[in-house]
Design a protein around this motif. Structure first.
Motif, PDB file in Angstrom:
ATOM      1  N   GLY A  51     -16.342  45.425 -79.336  1.00  0.00           N
ATOM      2  CA  GLY A  51     -17.025  46.417 -80.153  1.00  0.00           C
ATOM      3  C   GLY A  51     -18.287  46.962 -79.510  1.00  0.00           C
ATOM      4  O   GLY A  51     -18.502  48.181 -79.457  1.00  0.00           O
ATOM      5  N   SER A  52     -19.147  46.097 -79.001  1.00  0.00           N
ATOM      6  CA  SER A  52     -20.394  46.550 -78.375  1.00  0.00           C
ATOM      7  C   SER A  52     -20.120  47.300 -77.074  1.00  0.00           C
ATOM      8  O   SER A  52     -20.801  48.276 -76.757  1.00  0.00           O
ATOM      9  N   PHE A  53     -19.131  46.835 -76.335  1.00  0.00           N
ATOM     10  CA  PHE A  53     -18.709  47.537 -75.121  1.00  0.00           C
ATOM     11  C   PHE A  53     -18.245  48.947 -75.464  1.00  0.00           C
ATOM     12  O   PHE A  53     -18.628  49.927 -74.812  1.00  0.00           O
ATOM     13  N   ALA A  54     -17.418  49.065 -76.507  1.00  0.00           N
ATOM     14  CA  ALA A  54     -16.899  50.370 -76.915  1.00  0.00           C
ATOM     15  C   ALA A  54     -18.020  51.279 -77.397  1.00  0.00           C
ATOM     16  O   ALA A  54     -18.039  52.480 -77.092  1.00  0.00           O
ATOM     17  N   ASP A  55     -18.968  50.732 -78.143  1.00  0.00           N
ATOM     18  CA  ASP A  55     -20.119  51.518 -78.580  1.00  0.00           C
ATOM     19  C   ASP A  55     -20.882  52.098 -77.385  1.00  0.00           C
ATOM     20  O   ASP A  55     -21.256  53.266 -77.369  1.00  0.00           O
ATOM     21  N   ARG A  56     -21.122  51.248 -76.424  1.00  0.00           N
ATOM     22  CA  ARG A  56     -21.960  51.662 -75.287  1.00  0.00           C
ATOM     23  C   ARG A  56     -21.255  52.681 -74.403  1.00  0.00           C
ATOM     24  O   ARG A  56     -21.877  53.633 -73.916  1.00  0.00           O
ATOM     25  N   TYR A  57     -19.945  52.497 -74.187  1.00  0.00           N
ATOM     26  CA  TYR A  57     -19.262  53.312 -73.182  1.00  0.00           C
ATOM     27  C   TYR A  57     -18.274  54.315 -73.788  1.00  0.00           C
ATOM     28  O   TYR A  57     -17.431  54.843 -73.081  1.00  0.00           O
TER      29      TYR A  57
END
Length: 317
Positions: free
Chosen positions: A215-221
């Motif tokens: 989730g955090s990876f997807a948010d950032r990138y």
């Protein structure tokens, strides 16, 4: 991150996970020159905290590489290490469920516990991150925040303040200097990951994962998670054929070419997906644990580079 409620296909699969502590090589330990000992629960945070503290103290990492943080339980000697440390750094957010009681016991005996999820929440309350990136936080901090290098950078900033408060004997000025250098390295890592992922066009920035880890990876990138296959935390349940069929239909409908799985889940889930879902690539990622010593994902930075490259290879043109 762009999310749309297409499906959350729940698979319940028997997966052999590393669940128990061991006295034999179970923890990574990096010795420093000081008398200060900081215990860290997970391998990912252990690598980061080791880089932060350097020779200002000793860092003891409780979990072995490859263990599932959700199921891992400390051995008696590891519990003693937690209880005798000057401070404990935990991921928080319910991430290391099997360690909660022993960490709480150490805290009850007076050992300061620094919760990364709580520290990041404090960073937001104090004005958000300092890295020029605005984030929306509809819910509490993601327990898998560490898949975003800039969240780790914010944590390093917070630890540079919190550790001297918890352990007054540590050299706060030297720690701040080390933190500044590490933050710069993490910002560079973010730029490197972003560059690697530039190979993925906008219309292919979609992710199907085995559980909610990116989730955090997807948010950032700027990726969209369209489905999450959630295996049971237990090792005793069977496969839901209906969920497999539903997932297969989604993959055919969307044309998503890959499903990303967690390395610590072993091979059963990947094998089942490969045989039942159809013509889709099963791509393992390192997320909840670093890879073995000497492997391509032996450090946090190496793990993020490997994951970014695997995602780019799977989803790029």
């Amino acid at each position: 991150m762009r999310r749309r409620p297409v499906i959350h296909a729940t698979l319940v699969l028997s997966v052999a996970l590393a669940a128990c502590g061991s006295d034999d090589g179970a923890a990574d330990a990096t010795a420093g020159t000081g008398d200060i000992t900081v215990a860290v629960t997970t391998t990912v945070l252990g690598d980061v905290v080791t880089d932060l503290i350097g020779d200002l103290g000793e860092v003891v990492v409780i979990m072995p590489r490859g263990a599932s943080p959700h199921d891992f339980q400390a051995s008696a000697s590891q519990g003693a290490e937690l209880a005798s440390s000057d401070a404990i750094v935990v991921n928080g957010g319910g991430f290391e469920e099997g360690l909660e009681s022993v960490v709480s016991g150490a805290e009850g005996d007076g050992v300061p516990v620094l919760d990364a999820v709580e520290l990041l929440g404090g960073e937001r309350d104090a004005g958000g991150d300092d890295h020029g990136e605005e984030e929306e936080h509809a819910e509490d901090e993601d327990a898998h925040f560490f898949t975003d290098p800039l969240a780790i950078a914010a944590l390093v900033d917070a630890l540079a303040v919190a550790l001297p408060d918890a352990v007054p004997a540590i050299d706060a000025e030297a720690l701040r200097l080390r933190a500044d250098d590490l933050v710069a390295d993490l910002e560079s890592l973010h730029e490197e990951v972003e560059s690697t992922l530039a190979a993925v066009p906008d219309d292919r920035r979609v992710l199907v994962t085995d559980h909610d880890v990116l989730g955090s990876f997807a948010d950032r990138y700027d990726f969209e998670i369209i489905a999450t296959v959630i295996p049971s935390g237990s090792t005793s349940d069977g496969v839901s054929g209906g969920a497999l069929a539903e997932l297969a239909g989604l993959l055919r409908e969307t044309g998503v070419p890959a499903v990303f799985t967690e390395e610590t889940a072993g091979t059963e889930l990947a094998d089942t997906l490969a045989s039942e879902v159809g013509d889709v690539e099963i791509v393992p990622l390192y997320a909840e644990s670093l890879g073995p010593e000497g492997s391509e994902a032996a450090t946090y930075a190496a793990m993020m580079r490997v994951n970014a490259q695997r995602i780019a290879d799977a989803l790029g043109d």
